[in-house]
Design a protein around this motif. Sequence first.
Motif, PDB file in Angstrom:
ATOM      1  N   LEU A  87     -14.690  19.663 -67.251  1.00 36.53           N
ATOM      2  CA  LEU A  87     -14.059  20.840 -67.850  1.00 36.53           C
ATOM      3  C   LEU A  87     -14.139  22.041 -66.912  1.00 36.53           C
ATOM      4  CD1 LEU A  87     -15.414  20.347 -71.468  1.00 36.53           C
ATOM      5  CD2 LEU A  87     -13.001  20.389 -70.855  1.00 36.53           C
ATOM      6  N   ALA A  88     -15.283  22.205 -66.276  1.00 35.59           N
ATOM      7  CA  ALA A  88     -15.444  23.315 -65.341  1.00 35.59           C
ATOM      8  C   ALA A  88     -14.502  23.166 -64.151  1.00 35.59           C
ATOM      9  CB  ALA A  88     -16.889  23.385 -64.863  1.00 35.59           C
ATOM     10  N   PHE A 124     -10.585  15.783 -56.677  1.00 37.86           N
ATOM     11  CA  PHE A 124     -10.156  16.363 -57.948  1.00 37.86           C
ATOM     12  C   PHE A 124      -8.791  17.019 -57.773  1.00 37.86           C
ATOM     13  CE2 PHE A 124      -9.995  19.073 -61.630  1.00 37.86           C
ATOM     14  CZ  PHE A 124     -10.683  18.355 -62.600  1.00 37.86           C
ATOM     15  N   PRO A 125      -7.811  16.689 -58.616  1.00 33.82           N
ATOM     16  CA  PRO A 125      -6.471  17.265 -58.460  1.00 33.82           C
ATOM     17  C   PRO A 125      -6.473  18.755 -58.784  1.00 33.82           C
ATOM     18  CG  PRO A 125      -6.613  16.032 -60.509  1.00 33.82           C
ATOM     19  CD  PRO A 125      -7.897  15.778 -59.776  1.00 33.82           C
ATOM     20  N   ARG A 126      -5.641  19.480 -58.100  1.00 37.64           N
ATOM     21  CA  ARG A 126      -5.519  20.914 -58.352  1.00 37.64           C
ATOM     22  C   ARG A 126      -4.060  21.207 -58.697  1.00 37.64           C
ATOM     23  NH1 ARG A 126      -9.815  23.907 -57.403  1.00 37.64           N
ATOM     24  NH2 ARG A 126     -11.601  22.920 -56.356  1.00 37.64           N
ATOM     25  N   GLU A 134     -11.388  25.611 -62.985  1.00 41.09           N
ATOM     26  CA  GLU A 134     -11.296  26.156 -61.627  1.00 41.09           C
ATOM     27  C   GLU A 134      -9.950  25.817 -61.004  1.00 41.09           C
ATOM     28  OE1 GLU A 134     -13.621  25.893 -57.307  1.00 41.09           O
ATOM     29  OE2 GLU A 134     -14.396  24.841 -59.074  1.00 41.09           O
ATOM     30  N   ALA A 135      -9.401  24.638 -61.353  1.00 43.68           N
ATOM     31  CA  ALA A 135      -8.111  24.215 -60.798  1.00 43.68           C
ATOM     32  C   ALA A 135      -6.932  24.842 -61.529  1.00 43.68           C
ATOM     33  CB  ALA A 135      -8.003  22.689 -60.855  1.00 43.68           C
ATOM     34  N   GLY A 167     -12.957  27.663 -71.082  1.00 46.45           N
ATOM     35  CA  GLY A 167     -11.671  28.322 -71.278  1.00 46.45           C
ATOM     36  C   GLY A 167     -10.466  27.419 -71.282  1.00 46.45           C
ATOM     37  N   VAL A 168     -10.654  26.101 -71.113  1.00 45.35           N
ATOM     38  CA  VAL A 168      -9.503  25.196 -71.137  1.00 45.35           C
ATOM     39  C   VAL A 168      -9.395  24.553 -72.510  1.00 45.35           C
ATOM     40  CG1 VAL A 168      -9.665  24.718 -68.668  1.00 45.35           C
ATOM     41  CG2 VAL A 168     -10.817  23.210 -70.291  1.00 45.35           C
TER      42      VAL A 168
END
Length: 514
Positions: A65-66, A43-45, A70-71, A91-92
């Motif tokens: 979404l979670a 998963f990209p951060r 986090e990222a 929250g995104v």
Amino acid sequence: MDVRTLGDLLDAVGGASVRLVTAPAGLTAPVTEALLYDAHAPFPRVPGALLLAVGVRPEDAGPVLAAAAEAGMTGVVLRGADGRAPDDVHGVALLSVDEDAAWHHVHLLLASAIGARPAPSAGGLGDLFALADAIAAAAGGATAVEDPRQRILAYSTVPGQPVDEDRRQGILGLQVPVSAENTEQYRRLFAADGPVRLPALRDGGLPRLAVAVRAGGETLGSVWVIDAGTLAPDAEDTLVQGASTAALLLLRARAARELARHLGDDLLRRLLEGTADAATAAQRLGLDGAVRVAAFVPDATASGPDAERTALRLLDVVRLQCEARYGRHACVLVDGVVYALLPAPGARHRALAEDIVARAGQALRVPVRAALGGTVPDVASAAESRADADLVLRVQGPDVPVATIDEARPRVVLLRLRELMAEHRELSADGAWRRVLSYDAEHGTDHARTLVCFFDAGCDMAGAAKRLAVHANTCRYRLRQVQRQLGVDLDDPDERLVLWLQLRTLAGLRPATR
């Protein structure tokens, strides 16, 4: 590069293509880049990124979404998320595209808008010239990139590659020479799905290898390579790859122009409202010194979609004429009115307005009116000039296509007096003007109009009688009745002035024609 916000991005590409479902952090959240989601890769951060959730259904998007939250990502884009948003978006921001939208097209659209600068620049032409050189070196022939109107946007400069006279003339004028044979070649090119080999058009000329540049079914232009017998074996593959890159650059340049225009429109709108920072506006709009606002409005007979289309077409006409006259334009459409911020000196402003009214009337086939506000010392006072122009439009008759605030000043003053008097009970509720109107209504007399004509004639009895088309004795008799029965003292200059203003402004009685 200035960081884009979610709001900037939606302004540039939002609407039918990309729709906002929810933005818990607001529209000021930064957007750094657009990424394609790959379920089989880590998963990209990337903080601030928009994640295009390829292969993820809205109802199954919770984990993605979670992970995006986090990222530190700004948002996630889902297919068909309208009305199917998860209860918790962590929250995104959540954006939606159509079910049948191609992810590569969405990615190209968003990446172009995110990478676009808000200020006008070379529009991506520098990158196109580099691309032309790269294609020419790889394919083995001089290369040109054109738009759909056969204007040359970029060309290669690789030394030693043969060119012909058509190439030289095209580059000199940045326009492909027009001919019937040329038109037929373009027809063949844009009808083909891939590269097309085209013969020389005349003796001494050279054949071409060309391919259309497309994105999402839209033709954006074409790429042409001269075939002097030295093309590489994989020249067609090189051309296809080059056309794909050209599409990206052209879309990015378009997004930059659209974003710059949107930001400029928003700045001008706020400037005319008096809420923009004047120093920033002057620098961004390139206007230093005195300015003047011109307002243009089409005939009000159109309604609904027709009125909106007419106003947008009028905006195009005004922009074109302002750019032709001043080399730039500062025009915006607000509530059906097109405003143009014109630089001083103002000697040519009326001529420009008259020219625009005439051209727009012919193009739109509806009458157009123009109003010029007062000249103000700088853009900080542009809202004052806009207010003048708005007032002129309100008092301007259909038989006066162009009017300035100085020409309309008397009618503007009366309009403002009427509004002021109507707001204050002591100026409008009672007084001689109401007694006169009530008496006329009860007895069928014409005392109010007689008074207005008398005042308009400078209290000259013969002049008033002429305006009323009655004998002077009739006019004299009516005025005596006003004095005796209604208690109006026509010998008092203050009472005459107030009564005249009230009848003209509050009662709306217009001057009689001589």
